[in-house]
Design a protein around this motif. Structure first.
Motif, mmCIF file in Angstrom:
data_model
loop_
_atom_site.group_PDB
_atom_site.id
_atom_site.type_symbol
_atom_site.label_atom_id
_atom_site.label_comp_id
_atom_site.label_asym_id
_atom_site.label_seq_id
_atom_site.Cartn_x
_atom_site.Cartn_y
_atom_site.Cartn_z
ATOM 1 N N TRP A 1 -39.748 -42.409 -19.166
ATOM 2 C CA TRP A 1 -41.050 -41.774 -19.007
ATOM 3 C C TRP A 1 -42.130 -42.546 -19.764
ATOM 4 C CZ3 TRP A 1 -41.833 -37.654 -15.771
ATOM 5 C CH2 TRP A 1 -40.683 -37.022 -15.285
ATOM 6 N N GLN A 2 -41.790 -43.026 -20.957
ATOM 7 C CA GLN A 2 -42.753 -43.830 -21.704
ATOM 8 C C GLN A 2 -43.064 -45.128 -20.959
ATOM 9 O OE1 GLN A 2 -40.966 -44.318 -25.548
ATOM 10 N NE2 GLN A 2 -41.469 -42.237 -26.227
ATOM 11 N N GLN A 3 -42.030 -45.744 -20.391
ATOM 12 C CA GLN A 3 -42.233 -46.974 -19.633
ATOM 13 C C GLN A 3 -43.147 -46.738 -18.431
ATOM 14 O OE1 GLN A 3 -38.598 -48.741 -18.213
ATOM 15 N NE2 GLN A 3 -39.658 -50.264 -16.951
ATOM 16 N N LEU A 4 -42.981 -45.590 -17.800
ATOM 17 C CA LEU A 4 -43.791 -45.282 -16.628
ATOM 18 C C LEU A 4 -45.259 -45.132 -17.004
ATOM 19 C CD1 LEU A 4 -43.801 -44.423 -13.562
ATOM 20 C CD2 LEU A 4 -43.733 -42.075 -14.419
ATOM 21 N N PHE A 5 -45.544 -44.413 -18.084
ATOM 22 C CA PHE A 5 -46.933 -44.132 -18.430
ATOM 23 C C PHE A 5 -47.577 -45.285 -19.204
ATOM 24 C CE2 PHE A 5 -45.252 -39.831 -17.774
ATOM 25 C CZ PHE A 5 -46.213 -39.347 -16.886
ATOM 26 N N GLU A 6 -46.791 -46.123 -19.862
ATOM 27 C CA GLU A 6 -47.362 -47.265 -20.570
ATOM 28 C C GLU A 6 -47.689 -48.403 -19.610
ATOM 29 O OE1 GLU A 6 -44.590 -48.303 -23.565
ATOM 30 O OE2 GLU A 6 -45.038 -46.552 -24.838
ATOM 31 N N ASN A 7 -46.837 -48.622 -18.633
ATOM 32 C CA ASN A 7 -47.056 -49.692 -17.657
ATOM 33 C C ASN A 7 -47.171 -49.076 -16.260
ATOM 34 O OD1 ASN A 7 -46.626 -51.679 -19.745
ATOM 35 N ND2 ASN A 7 -44.449 -51.257 -19.550
ATOM 36 N N GLY A 8 -48.032 -48.082 -16.142
ATOM 37 C CA GLY A 8 -48.065 -47.315 -14.914
ATOM 38 C C GLY A 8 -49.197 -47.647 -13.970
ATOM 39 N N ASP A 9 -49.792 -48.857 -14.065
ATOM 40 C CA ASP A 9 -50.883 -49.202 -13.149
ATOM 41 C C ASP A 9 -50.421 -49.156 -11.702
ATOM 42 O OD1 ASP A 9 -52.482 -49.535 -15.332
ATOM 43 O OD2 ASP A 9 -52.269 -51.719 -15.402
#
Length: 316
Positions: A77-85
């Motif tokens: 989930w953190q990966q999705l929202f941190e690199n979620g462009d």
């Protein structure tokens, strides 16, 4: 003699108590009802609830199908929202596509009203003609429209070139690819919308339209003042179905654009992004996160539609 007979009679065994009566079964069909309900409930658990639970667990895991999965917490989930462009762009494309497809609802309303006119010949034939795209395989529809949109020899460019209109590579241009696919989505959903709205028109009382006609209302005024308010429950149903179907759109985009299309990066939807992560890059945990985000967005948009329907839907 009399004493003996009296003793014998007095010492006779007492009569046996009556056998307990069975209570009548007031619900003789409960067992069958339980069996019949168990079948769809088992299908609900096996094919919906269990996969949903597995997807939730997978979104908090890391690994592959061969090495196994281990719980890692909120890393995906953190990966999705941190690199979620890419995710936000895909989500925006999905919402834009859904908004465009909603334009097919007023188109279906107009067509349904025209087919509902009295004395129209061939009404069933026209309805069947509009419904053909619904029963046609989406892959076949996408292939035909891909040929129509072709930038070199497509039918659309041939017609536009003949009348002096602008021509372009419709599904290879980032500025037009998503809109070109949305037009096909409107065309494919027109048959279903038409059938539902036609059924709603059949329920509109003719007496109200006749009363409006006697008051001097023309066809257009009767349509907007009488027909549309009474048709709002059907319009609401069609709108909800159109939005849910649009948020799940994948097959048209996959076939019409292809994986090497230069416009794909700017046109992919959230479900297409899920396909890339889960099956192309083989990152099933991140794909599970995207699937849950899609589910939450679908539920949120549907909840907003149900909330707003209180203001404009009229239930007779």
């Amino acid at each position: 003699m009399s004493t003996t007979s009296t003793r014998t009679t007095g010492s006779a065994a007492a009569p046996a108590p009556p056998a307990p009566r069975r209570r009548p079964n007031r619900h003789p069909d409960n067992a069958w009802a339980a069996i019949l309900l168990a079948v769809p409930f088992a299908g609900l658990v096996i094919f919906y609830l269990w996969p949903l639970l597995r997807t939730v667990l997978l979104s908090f895991s890391e690994g592959t199908a061969f090495t196994g999965y281990t719980i890692t917490g909120l890393e995906n989930w953190q990966q999705l929202f941190e690199n979620g462009d890419e995710v936000w762009r895909a989500l925006l494309n999905t919402l834009v596509y859904a908004a465009i497809v909603l334009l097919g609802v007023p188109i279906a309303m107009v067509v349904a009203a025209l087919l509902h006119q009295r004395g129209l010949r061939g009404r069933s034939f026209y309805r069947t003609l509009y419904f053909i795209p619904v029963v046609t395989m989406p892959v076949a529809v996408a292939m035909v429209w891909r040929y129509i949109y072709n930038g070199d020899f497509g039918l659309l460019n041939e017609v536009l070139d003949a009348v002096g209109g602008p021509t372009r590579a419709w599904v290879a241009d980032p500025d037009t690819a998503l809109y070109a696919v949305a037009v096909v989505g409107i065309w494919m959903a027109l048959g279903t919308n038409l059938i539902i709205l036609a059924a709603g028109l059949e329920a509109v009382p003719q007496t109200l339209e006749e009363a409006a006609m006697l008051d001097g209302a023309g066809p257009i005024r009767r349509f907007f003042s009488v027909t549309v308010p009474l048709l709002t429950p059907s319009i609401f149903l069609v709108s909800v179905l159109s939005v849910i179907g649009s948020l799940q759109m994948f097959d048209l985009l996959f076939i019409m654009l292809g994986r090497t299309n230069p416009a794909l990066a700017d046109s992919k939807t959230i479900v297409y992004l899920f396909y890339e992560e889960a099956f192309v890059r083989n990152d099933r945990p991140l794909g599970a996160v995207i699937a849950l985000v899609t589910l939450v967005v679908t539920l949120a948009v549907t909840a907003v539609q149900f909330r707003l329907q209180r203001r404009w839907v009229t239930y007779a």
